[in-house]
Design a protein around this motif. Structure first.
Motif, mmCIF file in Angstrom:
data_model
loop_
_atom_site.group_PDB
_atom_site.id
_atom_site.type_symbol
_atom_site.label_atom_id
_atom_site.label_comp_id
_atom_site.label_asym_id
_atom_site.label_seq_id
_atom_site.Cartn_x
_atom_site.Cartn_y
_atom_site.Cartn_z
ATOM 1 N N TRP A 62 8.898 52.406 71.601
ATOM 2 C CA TRP A 62 9.290 51.111 72.156
ATOM 3 C C TRP A 62 9.781 50.241 71.002
ATOM 4 N N LYS A 63 11.082 50.059 70.912
ATOM 5 C CA LYS A 63 11.652 49.294 69.813
ATOM 6 C C LYS A 63 11.614 47.796 70.062
ATOM 7 N N GLY A 64 11.571 47.401 71.329
ATOM 8 C CA GLY A 64 11.628 45.971 71.630
ATOM 9 C C GLY A 64 12.928 45.382 71.106
ATOM 10 N N SER A 65 12.830 44.322 70.317
ATOM 11 C CA SER A 65 14.029 43.709 69.733
ATOM 12 C C SER A 65 14.183 44.051 68.251
ATOM 13 N N ASP A 66 13.349 44.966 67.749
ATOM 14 C CA ASP A 66 13.390 45.338 66.336
ATOM 15 C C ASP A 66 14.305 46.552 66.145
ATOM 16 N N HIS A 67 15.604 46.314 66.190
ATOM 17 C CA HIS A 67 16.583 47.392 66.065
ATOM 18 C C HIS A 67 17.954 46.785 65.748
ATOM 19 N N PRO A 68 18.925 47.608 65.317
ATOM 20 C CA PRO A 68 20.241 47.076 64.941
ATOM 21 C C PRO A 68 21.275 47.105 66.064
ATOM 22 N N TYR A 69 20.889 47.547 67.248
ATOM 23 C CA TYR A 69 21.873 47.795 68.303
ATOM 24 C C TYR A 69 22.263 46.508 69.044
ATOM 25 N N ARG A 70 23.534 46.438 69.414
ATOM 26 C CA ARG A 70 24.048 45.308 70.178
ATOM 27 C C ARG A 70 24.992 45.829 71.261
ATOM 28 N N TRP A 71 25.232 45.005 72.252
ATOM 29 C CA TRP A 71 26.158 45.390 73.309
ATOM 30 C C TRP A 71 27.571 45.562 72.747
ATOM 31 N N PRO A 72 28.373 46.431 73.360
ATOM 32 C CA PRO A 72 29.755 46.584 72.897
ATOM 33 C C PRO A 72 30.534 45.268 73.000
ATOM 34 N N GLU A 73 31.412 45.043 72.057
ATOM 35 C CA GLU A 73 32.239 43.829 72.112
ATOM 36 C C GLU A 73 33.345 43.969 73.156
ATOM 37 N N LYS A 74 33.820 45.190 73.322
ATOM 38 C CA LYS A 74 34.888 45.431 74.298
ATOM 39 C C LYS A 74 34.364 45.191 75.712
ATOM 40 N N GLN A 75 35.118 44.424 76.509
ATOM 41 C CA GLN A 75 34.682 44.095 77.857
ATOM 42 C C GLN A 75 35.768 44.429 78.876
ATOM 43 N N PHE A 76 35.322 44.711 80.096
ATOM 44 C CA PHE A 76 36.247 44.911 81.199
ATOM 45 C C PHE A 76 36.896 43.575 81.545
ATOM 46 N N SER A 77 38.185 43.590 81.800
ATOM 47 C CA SER A 77 38.866 42.400 82.304
ATOM 48 C C SER A 77 38.541 42.249 83.792
ATOM 49 N N GLU A 78 38.880 41.095 84.342
ATOM 50 C CA GLU A 78 38.646 40.880 85.768
ATOM 51 C C GLU A 78 39.455 41.874 86.596
ATOM 52 N N ASP A 79 40.657 42.212 86.148
ATOM 53 C CA ASP A 79 41.483 43.194 86.860
ATOM 54 C C ASP A 79 40.819 44.574 86.839
ATOM 55 N N GLN A 80 40.246 44.923 85.694
ATOM 56 C CA GLN A 80 39.572 46.218 85.603
ATOM 57 C C GLN A 80 38.326 46.261 86.485
ATOM 58 N N LYS A 81 37.587 45.154 86.525
ATOM 59 C CA LYS A 81 36.412 45.090 87.384
ATOM 60 C C LYS A 81 36.817 45.219 88.854
ATOM 61 N N GLU A 82 37.916 44.553 89.199
ATOM 62 C CA GLU A 82 38.398 44.628 90.583
ATOM 63 C C GLU A 82 38.806 46.059 90.928
ATOM 64 N N ALA A 83 39.461 46.741 89.975
ATOM 65 C CA ALA A 83 39.884 48.122 90.207
ATOM 66 C C ALA A 83 38.673 49.026 90.415
ATOM 67 N N LEU A 84 37.633 48.837 89.582
ATOM 68 C CA LEU A 84 36.432 49.647 89.716
ATOM 69 C C LEU A 84 35.742 49.387 91.052
ATOM 70 N N SER A 85 35.648 48.124 91.449
ATOM 71 C CA SER A 85 35.039 47.792 92.739
ATOM 72 C C SER A 85 35.813 48.424 93.882
ATOM 73 N N LYS A 86 37.138 48.418 93.773
ATOM 74 C CA LYS A 86 37.985 48.989 94.825
ATOM 75 C C LYS A 86 37.774 50.496 94.929
ATOM 76 N N SER A 87 37.661 51.161 93.789
ATOM 77 C CA SER A 87 37.489 52.613 93.814
ATOM 78 C C SER A 87 36.148 53.011 94.420
ATOM 79 N N LEU A 88 35.123 52.134 94.267
ATOM 80 C CA LEU A 88 33.793 52.441 94.784
ATOM 81 C C LEU A 88 33.586 51.960 96.211
ATOM 82 N N SER A 89 34.473 51.120 96.712
ATOM 83 C CA SER A 89 34.303 50.557 98.048
ATOM 84 C C SER A 89 34.449 51.641 99.108
ATOM 85 N N GLY A 90 33.605 51.552 100.123
ATOM 86 C CA GLY A 90 33.731 52.466 101.247
ATOM 87 C C GLY A 90 33.044 53.799 101.061
#
Length: 268
Positions: free
Chosen positions: A116-144
């Motif tokens: 259990w590392k808790g917060s004692d570690h060097p890891y951080r979330w990726p800086e690269k993020q999905f754009s709103e268009d990419q999020k919409e595309a992913l939601s569309k592909s999963l819909s239905g």
């Protein structure tokens, strides 16, 4: 990913399939609070979620759901094909999946929280993020294709999503059957905990009977050639002994398996 890599030479390549559908052992670090498209730190941030409520006890309690025979859905951002098209193409282009991603039976022989590392570690979330268009595309592909499609919207509290916040991390050790996606176990476990998560380190310590020192010992195990042996040989091959072998060649010969077959033998 780091760890065991089995290589076949000559007729030994015909035996490599034996190392696909076999037991494998991994250690992996899960970083909570952020989900990525690839389920690991190489991907782009898809959504964030609360993580401060997750405790060691909650993780250990949730692990039992992922032990033994389970049905596992591969990540949508994978090269697996549906109707001839890779799944990642559906997600990136916003094309609705023609049907749900088929779950596959896999077996998790063992699964333990080992650190259990808790917060004692060097890891951080990726800086690269999905754009709103990419999020919409992913939601569309999963819909239905699901009664409750996964959300791609950020829902972490502001203080948890702050740049200086250090999300919780922990290390899992597992032994699994062939075809198991460690990334999916981490992803699904984070959902079970009411959070999001992705893999930031992954080491394979066993592939069938080839193991690293940290693998759980079993009868018939064979040690691997350390990568440092090859790195050292590239810098200085060294002198040959009385039989004409260098130290690094002796190291390889000690670990090699001769595969007997028609017309002679080969190595794996």
């Amino acid at each position: 990913m780091a760890g065991v890599l089995v290589i076949g030479v000559g007729k030994g390549t015909k035996k490599l399939n034996d190392f696909l559908d076999c037991a494998k052992e991994y250690s992996t670090t899960c970083l909570l609070g952020c989900e990525t498209d690839s389920y690991d730190s190489e991907g782009a941030r898809v959504r964030t979620a609360p993580w401060r409520h997750v405790t060691r006890e909650k993780v250990e309690s949730a692990l039992d759901k992922f032990r033994g025979p389970i049905q596992q859905a591969p990540p949508i951002f994978s090269a697996l094909k549906m109707d001839g098209m890779p799944l990642y193409d559906y997600a990136r282009k916003g094309i609705p999946l023609p049907r749900p991603i088929e779950k596959r039976p896999v077996t998790v022989h063992s699964l333990e929280l080992v650190e259990w590392k808790g917060s004692d570690h060097p890891y951080r979330w990726p800086e690269k993020q999905f754009s709103e268009d990419q999020k919409e595309a992913l939601s569309k592909s999963l819909s239905g294709v699901a009664d409750d499609p996964p959300s791609v919207a950020d829902d972490a509290a502001p203080e948890e999503d702050a740049p200086d916040a250090v999300p919780t991390a922990f290390v899992l050790k597992m032994k699994v059957s062939g075809g198991t996606y460690v990334r999916s176990i981490v992803h699904d476990l984070a959902h079970e905990l009411g959070s999001a998560g992705h893999v930031v380190t992954l080491t394979r310590s066993r592939q069938k009977n080839y193991v690293l020192p940290e693998a759980t010992p079993e009868e018939g195990d064979r040690a691997c050639v350390a990568w440092e042996v090859f790195e050292k040989a590239l810098e200085d091959e060294g002198d040959a002994d009385a039989e004409g072998w260098t130290a690094w060649e002796r190291e390889v010969l000690d670990k090699i398996v001769v595969v007997e077959g028609p017309g002679g033998s080969a190595n794996a």
